[in-house]
Design an enzyme around this catalytic site. Structure first.
Site, PDB file in Angstrom:
ATOM      1  N   SER A  30       0.838  -1.207   0.000  1.00  0.00           N
ATOM      2  CA  SER A  30       0.000   0.000   0.000  1.00  0.00           C
ATOM      3  C   SER A  30       0.867   1.248   0.000  1.00  0.00           C
ATOM      4  O   SER A  30       2.068   1.164   0.249  1.00  0.00           O
ATOM      5  CB  SER A  30      -0.872   0.007   1.267  1.00  0.00           C
ATOM      6  N   THR A  33       4.059   4.724  -3.504  1.00  0.00           N
ATOM      7  CA  THR A  33       5.130   4.157  -4.340  1.00  0.00           C
ATOM      8  C   THR A  33       4.664   2.885  -5.031  1.00  0.00           C
ATOM      9  O   THR A  33       4.983   2.621  -6.194  1.00  0.00           O
ATOM     10  CB  THR A  33       6.377   3.873  -3.484  1.00  0.00           C
ATOM     11  N   ASP A  89       6.302  -3.837  -1.575  1.00  0.00           N
ATOM     12  CA  ASP A  89       5.648  -2.867  -0.707  1.00  0.00           C
ATOM     13  C   ASP A  89       6.560  -1.673  -0.488  1.00  0.00           C
ATOM     14  O   ASP A  89       7.759  -1.739  -0.779  1.00  0.00           O
ATOM     15  CB  ASP A  89       5.291  -3.520   0.646  1.00  0.00           C
ATOM     16  N   ALA A  91       7.787   1.690   2.142  1.00  0.00           N
ATOM     17  CA  ALA A  91       8.200   1.832   3.547  1.00  0.00           C
ATOM     18  C   ALA A  91       8.301   3.323   3.861  1.00  0.00           C
ATOM     19  O   ALA A  91       8.414   4.160   2.968  1.00  0.00           O
ATOM     20  CB  ALA A  91       9.544   1.155   3.792  1.00  0.00           C
ATOM     21  N   GLY A 104       2.836   4.295   7.535  1.00  0.00           N
ATOM     22  CA  GLY A 104       2.464   5.686   7.229  1.00  0.00           C
ATOM     23  C   GLY A 104       1.108   5.751   6.535  1.00  0.00           C
ATOM     24  O   GLY A 104       0.367   6.709   6.673  1.00  0.00           O
ATOM     25  N   GLU A 111      -0.229  -5.657   5.592  1.00  0.00           N
ATOM     26  CA  GLU A 111       1.058  -5.634   4.884  1.00  0.00           C
ATOM     27  C   GLU A 111       2.017  -6.649   5.485  1.00  0.00           C
ATOM     28  O   GLU A 111       2.727  -7.357   4.780  1.00  0.00           O
ATOM     29  CB  GLU A 111       1.687  -4.237   4.956  1.00  0.00           C
TER      30      GLU A 111
HETATM   31  O1  DER Z   1       1.906   2.157   5.157  1.00  0.00           O
HETATM   32  C1  DER Z   1       2.931   1.697   4.608  1.00  0.00           C
HETATM   33  O2  DER Z   1       3.787   0.996   5.209  1.00  0.00           O
HETATM   34  C2  DER Z   1       3.161   2.062   3.183  1.00  0.00           C
HETATM   35  O3  DER Z   1       3.966   1.127   2.561  1.00  0.00           O
HETATM   36  C3  DER Z   1       3.629   3.460   3.116  1.00  0.00           C
HETATM   37  O4  DER Z   1       4.035   3.992   4.328  1.00  0.00           O
HETATM   38  C4  DER Z   1       4.671   3.795   2.098  1.00  0.00           C
HETATM   39  O5  DER Z   1       4.187   4.976   1.633  1.00  0.00           O
HETATM   40  P1  DER Z   1       4.669   5.774   0.361  1.00  0.00           P
HETATM   41  O6  DER Z   1       5.067   4.734  -0.666  1.00  0.00           O
HETATM   42  O7  DER Z   1       3.451   6.533  -0.027  1.00  0.00           O
HETATM   43  O8  DER Z   1       5.798   6.602   0.839  1.00  0.00           O
END
Ligand code: DER
Length: 250
Positions: A30, A33, A89, A91, A104, A111
């Site tokens: 999610s 990115t 994924d 981060a 975030g 996840e």
């Molecule tokens: O929630 C999460 O861990 C997501 O992977 C996220 O924090 C990464 O967010 P971004 O790709 O919008 O920086």
């Protein structure tokens, strides 16, 4: 523009390097990115993706898979011993040992389940996320998914552990009151001093933790459902034999 183009470049490189045409089960994380990860996968075309099934990590991830016309399935349909070939994924922060802060986007619980169901976990993050210690670049705190009714007690525990002004994440501007996750839970963001690496010399100061010690402690707090610390010790290596993220792309 620079950040978005670096996210996109990282995503396309990660897919090129780690999505093998022979793979059939792919986890999709999610955040913003991973949007580029799905774009890169869809760009491979149906001749490659028609033999693949994609497993989401929440509502946004599910919508991404559907919008790209990729085959959607859910991990509860897998047999207990089944694994995904790879999960991609994002981060919020990545340290030198490829430990991650995640959450975030408030999707950390599913996840982590999907990441640990995969043989390979590929973290895709733009250059802002690379840090030599977790907590130096991402200052909003470690996201922790909690049972709403237990939230005040968890806040108390976190303060006692040295968290600096931990907060229940607000739903604003979309929703008054606490943000509610895909799982009906709340998120507490708990800022700690930058986390030590095992290689750090000397005694830990008051309220200073290593990733593993903090992860082991946080997960035991009654009312905590899951924590936004991904490291070898809490799942990526143990549950499914998956190593730490095989690669982080910046
Ligand atoms: O929630 C999460 O861990 C997501 O992977 C996220 O924090 C990464 O967010 P971004 O790709 O919008 O920086």
């Amino acid at each position: 523009a620079l950040v978005e183009s670096s996210k996109r470049a990282a995503a396309f490189q990660a897919v090129a390097d780690h999505l093998l045409p022979s793979y059939t089960r792919i986890g999709v994380g999610s955040g913003s990115t991973v949007v580029y990860v799905v774009e890169a996968i869809a760009a491979l075309g149906p001749s490659v993706t028609d033999s693949m099934t994609f497993y989401p990590t929440g509502a946004q991830s599910e919508a991404l898979i559907e919008a790209a016309n990729l085959r959607l399935q859910y991990i509860n349909k897998l047999a207990p011993a089944d694994q995904l070939d790879v999960a991609f994924d994002g981060a919020d922060e990545v340290d030198a040992d490829l430990n991650l802060i995640k959450g975030g986007g408030a999707c950390l619980w599913q996840e982590k389940v999907v990441a640990t169901a995969a043989r390979n976990f590929v973290c895709v993050a733009d250059f802002r996320k690379l840090s030599d210690r977790l907590g130096k670049a991402w200052k909003k705190g470690i996201p922790i998914e909690v049972l709403p009714i237990a939230a005040p007690r968890v806040l108390g525990e976190l303060r006692a552990m040295g968290a600096r002004d931990p907060q229940i994440r607000s739903g604003l501007p979309g929703k008054a009151g606490a943000l509610v996750t895909d799982n009906g839970m709340w998120i507490i963001d708990a800022p700690f001093a930058p986390l030590r690496l095992p290689s750090d010399e000397g005694e830990a100061a008051e309220g200073e933790w290593t990733v593993d010690a903090l992860a082991d402690r946080l997960i035991k707090i009654p009312g905590v459902a899951e924590i936004g610390l991904f490291s070898g010790k809490n799942g990526l290596e143990v549950a499914s034999g998956a190593q730490k993220p095989v690669a982080a792309y910046f």
